[in-house]
Motif scaffolding. Structure first.
Motif, PDB file in Angstrom:
ATOM      1  N   SER A 145       0.659  -1.092  -0.062  1.00 18.95           N
ATOM      2  CA  SER A 145       0.190  -0.146   0.123  1.00 18.95           C
ATOM      3  C   SER A 145       0.663   1.234  -0.106  1.00 18.95           C
ATOM      4  CB  SER A 145      -0.917  -0.013   1.017  1.00 18.95           C
ATOM      5  OG  SER A 145      -0.058  -0.076   2.387  1.00 18.95           O
ATOM      6  N   PHE A 146       2.064   0.993   0.171  1.00 14.20           N
ATOM      7  CA  PHE A 146       3.126   2.179  -0.202  1.00 14.20           C
ATOM      8  C   PHE A 146       3.674   2.318  -1.369  1.00 14.20           C
ATOM      9  CE2 PHE A 146       2.829   1.050   4.314  1.00 14.20           C
ATOM     10  CZ  PHE A 146       2.402   2.142   5.124  1.00 14.20           C
ATOM     11  N   LYS A 147       4.272   3.660  -1.362  1.00 12.40           N
ATOM     12  CA  LYS A 147       5.157   3.973  -2.662  1.00 12.40           C
ATOM     13  C   LYS A 147       6.675   4.150  -2.235  1.00 12.40           C
ATOM     14  CE  LYS A 147       1.392   6.172  -5.417  1.00 12.40           C
ATOM     15  NZ  LYS A 147       1.042   7.560  -6.235  1.00 12.40           N
ATOM     16  N   LEU A 148       7.550   4.008  -3.103  1.00 15.89           N
ATOM     17  CA  LEU A 148       8.843   4.360  -2.774  1.00 15.89           C
ATOM     18  C   LEU A 148       9.049   5.776  -2.835  1.00 15.89           C
ATOM     19  CD1 LEU A 148      10.797   1.796  -5.402  1.00 15.89           C
ATOM     20  CD2 LEU A 148      10.685   1.584  -2.968  1.00 15.89           C
ATOM     21  N   LEU A 149      10.122   6.372  -1.850  1.00 15.69           N
ATOM     22  CA  LEU A 149      10.194   7.718  -1.742  1.00 15.69           C
ATOM     23  C   LEU A 149      10.608   8.267  -3.227  1.00 15.69           C
ATOM     24  CD1 LEU A 149      12.396   7.835   1.493  1.00 15.69           C
ATOM     25  CD2 LEU A 149      10.061   9.160   0.942  1.00 15.69           C
ATOM     26  N   SER A 150      11.278   7.642  -4.028  1.00 16.51           N
ATOM     27  CA  SER A 150      11.534   8.193  -5.331  1.00 16.51           C
ATOM     28  C   SER A 150      10.311   8.368  -6.283  1.00 16.51           C
ATOM     29  CB  SER A 150      12.570   7.158  -5.925  1.00 16.51           C
ATOM     30  OG  SER A 150      11.805   5.768  -6.268  1.00 16.51           O
ATOM     31  N   GLN A 151       9.193   7.701  -5.971  1.00 19.94           N
ATOM     32  CA  GLN A 151       7.836   7.971  -6.750  1.00 19.94           C
ATOM     33  C   GLN A 151       7.147   9.007  -5.796  1.00 19.94           C
ATOM     34  OE1 GLN A 151       6.472   3.935  -6.495  1.00 19.94           O
ATOM     35  NE2 GLN A 151       7.533   3.343  -8.381  1.00 19.94           N
ATOM     36  N   GLN A 152       7.416   9.736  -4.829  1.00 15.69           N
ATOM     37  CA  GLN A 152       6.795  10.800  -4.030  1.00 15.69           C
ATOM     38  C   GLN A 152       7.326  11.995  -4.469  1.00 15.69           C
ATOM     39  OE1 GLN A 152       4.280   9.877  -2.338  1.00 15.69           O
ATOM     40  NE2 GLN A 152       4.393   8.251  -1.117  1.00 15.69           N
ATOM     41  N   CYS A 153       7.245  12.313  -5.739  1.00 15.13           N
ATOM     42  CA  CYS A 153       7.502  13.690  -6.386  1.00 15.13           C
ATOM     43  C   CYS A 153       6.713  14.101  -7.410  1.00 15.13           C
ATOM     44  CB  CYS A 153       9.016  13.317  -7.058  1.00 15.13           C
ATOM     45  SG  CYS A 153      10.591  13.137  -5.679  1.00 15.13           S
ATOM     46  N   SER A 154       6.448  15.526  -7.490  1.00 18.38           N
ATOM     47  CA  SER A 154       5.763  15.755  -8.412  1.00 18.38           C
ATOM     48  C   SER A 154       6.321  17.211  -9.081  1.00 18.38           C
ATOM     49  CB  SER A 154       4.379  16.399  -7.992  1.00 18.38           C
ATOM     50  OG  SER A 154       4.646  17.347  -6.980  1.00 18.38           O
ATOM     51  N   TYR A 155       5.903  17.380 -10.366  1.00 17.35           N
ATOM     52  CA  TYR A 155       6.555  18.784 -11.056  1.00 17.35           C
ATOM     53  C   TYR A 155       6.316  19.759 -10.235  1.00 17.35           C
ATOM     54  CZ  TYR A 155       7.910  22.005 -14.542  1.00 17.35           C
ATOM     55  OH  TYR A 155       8.407  23.262 -15.193  1.00 17.35           O
ATOM     56  N   MET A 156       5.286  20.165  -9.710  1.00 11.02           N
ATOM     57  CA  MET A 156       4.941  21.433  -9.065  1.00 11.02           C
ATOM     58  C   MET A 156       5.472  21.393  -7.596  1.00 11.02           C
ATOM     59  SD  MET A 156       3.667  23.348 -11.644  1.00 11.02           S
ATOM     60  CE  MET A 156       2.870  24.583 -10.563  1.00 11.02           C
ATOM     61  N   GLY A 157       4.897  20.087  -6.768  1.00 13.03           N
ATOM     62  CA  GLY A 157       5.053  20.214  -5.604  1.00 13.03           C
ATOM     63  C   GLY A 157       6.500  19.755  -5.036  1.00 13.03           C
ATOM     64  N   GLY A 158       7.371  19.189  -5.889  1.00  9.33           N
ATOM     65  CA  GLY A 158       8.739  18.712  -5.385  1.00  9.33           C
ATOM     66  C   GLY A 158       8.666  17.363  -4.729  1.00  9.33           C
ATOM     67  N   CYS A 159       9.804  17.068  -4.125  1.00 11.75           N
ATOM     68  CA  CYS A 159       9.611  15.634  -3.397  1.00 11.75           C
ATOM     69  C   CYS A 159       9.332  15.834  -1.981  1.00 11.75           C
ATOM     70  CB  CYS A 159      11.136  15.026  -3.993  1.00 11.75           C
ATOM     71  SG  CYS A 159      11.425  14.731  -5.630  1.00 11.75           S
ATOM     72  N   PHE A 160       8.760  14.996  -1.513  1.00  7.73           N
ATOM     73  CA  PHE A 160       8.545  14.750  -0.282  1.00  7.73           C
ATOM     74  C   PHE A 160       9.871  14.801   0.688  1.00  7.73           C
ATOM     75  CE2 PHE A 160       3.921  13.128  -0.471  1.00  7.73           C
ATOM     76  CZ  PHE A 160       3.405  14.299  -0.927  1.00  7.73           C
ATOM     77  N   LEU A 161      10.678  14.015   0.241  1.00 13.26           N
ATOM     78  CA  LEU A 161      11.637  13.763   1.185  1.00 13.26           C
ATOM     79  C   LEU A 161      12.651  14.988   1.281  1.00 13.26           C
ATOM     80  CD1 LEU A 161      13.375  12.074   2.806  1.00 13.26           C
ATOM     81  CD2 LEU A 161      14.645  11.105   0.666  1.00 13.26           C
ATOM     82  N   GLU A 162      12.913  15.491  -0.055  1.00 19.00           N
ATOM     83  CA  GLU A 162      13.630  16.809  -0.136  1.00 19.00           C
ATOM     84  C   GLU A 162      12.836  17.815   0.784  1.00 19.00           C
ATOM     85  OE1 GLU A 162      14.040  17.889  -4.245  1.00 19.00           O
ATOM     86  OE2 GLU A 162      15.270  16.028  -4.735  1.00 19.00           O
ATOM     87  N   LYS A 163      11.776  17.975   0.789  1.00 24.70           N
ATOM     88  CA  LYS A 163      10.918  19.187   1.484  1.00 24.70           C
ATOM     89  C   LYS A 163      11.206  19.112   2.963  1.00 24.70           C
ATOM     90  CE  LYS A 163       6.847  20.626  -0.035  1.00 24.70           C
ATOM     91  NZ  LYS A 163       5.401  20.160  -0.803  1.00 24.70           N
ATOM     92  N   ILE A 164      11.057  17.659   3.449  1.00 23.63           N
ATOM     93  CA  ILE A 164      11.211  17.610   4.950  1.00 23.63           C
ATOM     94  C   ILE A 164      12.575  17.789   5.444  1.00 23.63           C
ATOM     95  CG2 ILE A 164      11.722  14.999   4.960  1.00 23.63           C
ATOM     96  CD1 ILE A 164       9.755  15.108   7.514  1.00 23.63           C
ATOM     97  N   GLU A 165      13.653  17.442   4.409  1.00 24.20           N
ATOM     98  CA  GLU A 165      14.947  17.677   4.822  1.00 24.20           C
ATOM     99  C   GLU A 165      15.145  19.135   4.875  1.00 24.20           C
ATOM    100  OE1 GLU A 165      17.172  15.281   2.059  1.00 24.20           O
ATOM    101  OE2 GLU A 165      17.094  13.445   3.312  1.00 24.20           O
ATOM    102  N   LYS A 166      14.806  19.905   3.827  1.00 25.46           N
ATOM    103  CA  LYS A 166      14.934  21.334   3.651  1.00 25.46           C
ATOM    104  C   LYS A 166      14.594  22.030   5.233  1.00 25.46           C
ATOM    105  CE  LYS A 166      13.811  25.542   1.207  1.00 25.46           C
ATOM    106  NZ  LYS A 166      13.065  25.931  -0.032  1.00 25.46           N
ATOM    107  N   ALA A 167      13.223  21.515   5.602  1.00 29.86           N
ATOM    108  CA  ALA A 167      12.510  21.933   6.823  1.00 29.86           C
ATOM    109  C   ALA A 167      13.438  21.747   7.807  1.00 29.86           C
ATOM    110  CB  ALA A 167      11.154  21.327   7.035  1.00 29.86           C
ATOM    111  N   ILE A 168      13.956  20.427   7.881  1.00 27.12           N
ATOM    112  CA  ILE A 168      15.094  20.096   9.184  1.00 27.12           C
ATOM    113  C   ILE A 168      16.270  20.817   9.115  1.00 27.12           C
ATOM    114  CG2 ILE A 168      16.387  18.034  10.211  1.00 27.12           C
ATOM    115  CD1 ILE A 168      14.049  16.117   9.303  1.00 27.12           C
ATOM    116  N   THR A 169      16.975  21.097   8.045  1.00 28.90           N
ATOM    117  CA  THR A 169      18.400  21.716   7.848  1.00 28.90           C
ATOM    118  C   THR A 169      18.248  23.087   7.771  1.00 28.90           C
ATOM    119  OG1 THR A 169      18.298  21.209   5.606  1.00 28.90           O
ATOM    120  CG2 THR A 169      19.348  19.453   7.043  1.00 28.90           C
ATOM    121  N   ARG A 170      17.242  23.683   7.243  1.00 22.45           N
ATOM    122  CA  ARG A 170      17.208  25.101   6.788  1.00 22.45           C
ATOM    123  C   ARG A 170      15.925  26.114   7.583  1.00 22.45           C
ATOM    124  NH1 ARG A 170      17.616  26.161   0.748  1.00 22.45           N
ATOM    125  NH2 ARG A 170      17.103  28.059   1.621  1.00 22.45           N
ATOM    126  N   GLU A 171      14.841  25.595   7.089  1.00 28.65           N
ATOM    127  CA  GLU A 171      13.720  26.409   7.475  1.00 28.65           C
ATOM    128  C   GLU A 171      13.545  26.730   8.969  1.00 28.65           C
ATOM    129  OE1 GLU A 171      10.876  25.874   3.525  1.00 28.65           O
ATOM    130  OE2 GLU A 171      10.561  24.687   5.142  1.00 28.65           O
TER     131      GLU A 171
END
Length: 472
Positions: free
Chosen positions: A411-437
């Motif tokens: 029922s799950f998708k790979l992290l590499s498949q959790q990306c979209s052209y407009m929204g970006g990748c889920f993993l990159e967004k949460i890593e940006k929040a942890i390390t920068r924002e």
């Protein structure tokens, strides 16, 4: 002669009346000065509270845009049972009172808020008096709120408590009090621990409810008194739940002025002896020794020591209030780190499952082999080797057996498949929040700077926080 007898009777009556009044005055305990309490907690200051509405808006935006998508996609709430709501993000610091029955938890809240001999005071007594979880919060007037109403109000942070059932909601009560201290903090009074009572007799999962409040508390007061130092099963379970929260625990030996010096030393040692097996830390916990109620200390006791101990505890409380925004941001960042680790692990389980599957394989048997022995397939070791994850932050392996028992791996998708052209990748967004924002947001508060304009454009922070260090 009759006149003389009447005069003597009148004089005797007046003397008896005066003596009774003197005895009554003598029996009424003297209230001690509260100036140290008001000064330490800054209750006399008229300056307006810091406006963190802009920071909270930005924090809420970061959570919803960068953390929650990954949290929902990999169903983190079903692993740890900790769902963060907007009410929790914007809530005031919470101070939780735990301990055996009739050790003075409710009396301590009455004392801190100055509620004794007022219509607002919590009921106290020598017998077990608090059978509910009582949330004392700020309001324009004295008001009692039923638990079902608190859970139904999405604006408050107590809506997740509905999962503990209607029996518990009947044991939950909120009290709004117009007090200045409650504008900056919320107190939670809990039922006293009674060791001869089984959990089932309470009618709701007592330890699970305590865990919910422990996970959200900024400061935890564990209160004892000289007559209740023994540790039973319920108290032992409570300290297991407190593991990992040692920095937020303050142990209090209340009613200390009821003992002579030699007896107080013996009780202090006995308390440490009882708690030693329950607190697995290298440094001994700090125990605050005093009597937290409005009456004067008993004569021939260590009044100066008790006063210093009380002021020290009040300073800890004030520190939590002053650092409320810093603690809130750090809590959200810690939550984001756990969500990220969980997503990486689920992704690794899924990738291993796909690698081991062949056309003739039984998917259920293949995955059961992976879940039963993840070390055989280097699930956890690969996470440590390929990502910036500490081994001390990894969750328990056994928890994933139950997690995947409810949630099929397919029922799950790979992290590499959790990306979209407009929204970006889920993993990159949460890593940006942890390390920068989140660190940038924390730094803007500590240095009294305005949030970065570019970051506001990205996260939609709206109003900027007030500069607390700028002179008018």
């Amino acid at each position: 002669m009759k006149g003389l007898n009447l005069l003597c009777c009148c004089v005797a009556s007046l003397l008896l009346l005066g003596t009774a009044e003197e005895v009554e005055d003598a029996s009424e305990p003297t209230k001690r000065d509260r100036s140290h309490l008001e000064n330490t907690l800054k209750l006399n200051e008229d300056k307006p509270a810091d406006d963190f509405s802009g920071v909270l808006q930005r924090l809420r935006k970061i959570y919803h845009s960068s953390i929650k998508p990954l949290e929902q996609s990999y169903r983190y709430n079903e692993l740890r049972q900790h769902e963060i709501t907007d009410g929790e993000i914007t809530s005031k610091p919470m101070v939780l009172f735990l301990g055996p029955w009739s050790v003075g938890k409710s009396s301590m809240i009455n004392y801190l808020l100055g509620l004794d001999d007022t219509p607002y005071q919590l009921y106290t007594g020598a017998e077990p008096t608090t059978s509910e979880f009582t949330v004392i919060m700020h309001g324009p007037k004295l008001k009692t709120i039923e638990g079902i109403v608190m859970a139904a109000d999405s604006a408050r942070s107590f809506s997740p408590l509905e999962k503990f059932g209607q029996n518990f909601l009947e044991k939950l009560i909120g009290i709004e009090v117009p007090h200045k201290l409650l504008e900056r903090v919320t107190f939670v009074d809990t039922p006293g621990i009674i060791e001869n009572r089984k959990q089932q007799e309470r009618g709701y999962p007592f330890n699970d409810v305590c865990q919910w409040f422990i996970d959200r508390a900024d400061l935890i007061f564990v209160v004892f008194d000289p007559t209740k130092l023994d540790v039973g099963l319920e108290l032992e379970m409570l300290f297991r739940q407190l593991k990992g929260r040692e920095s937020q625990i303050r142990i209090i030996l209340n009613k200390a002025d009821s003992l002579a010096t030699q007896e107080l030393m013996r009780v202090y040692g006995a308390l440490f002896w009882s708690l030693a097996p329950l607190i697995n830390v290298t440094e001994p916990p700090r125990v605050y020794v005093s009597s937290f109620w409005p009456h004067e200390y008993h004569p021939d006791t260590h009044k100066d020591l008790f006063l210093k101990e009380e002021i020290s505890l009040l300073e800890d409380l004030n520190q939590v209030i002053e650092n409320r925004m810093e603690n809130k941001i750090a809590f959200i960042r810690q939550h984001a780190i756990r969500v990220r680790i969980h997503a990486l692990l689920v992704d690794r389980y899924l990738q291993t499952y796909k690698d081991k599957m062949t056309f003739f394989s039984d998917g259920e048997l293949v995955f059961r082999d992976i879940v039963e022995d993840p070390d055989k397939f280097f699930i956890f070791k690969s996470i440590l080797a390929k990502t910036n994850v500490s081994k001390f932050d990894l969750p328990n392996r056994e928890a994933y057996k139950d997690f995947f028992g409810i949630n099929p791996i397919t029922s799950f998708k790979l992290l590499s498949q959790q990306c979209s052209y407009m929204g970006g990748c889920f993993l990159e967004k949460i890593e940006k929040a942890i390390t920068r924002e989140l660190p940038d947001l924390l730094g803007s508060i500590g240095l009294g700077k305005k949030p970065n304009v570019l970051s506001c454009d990205i996260t939609g922070c709206g109003e900027t926080p007030k500069n607390r260090y700028k002179k008018p």
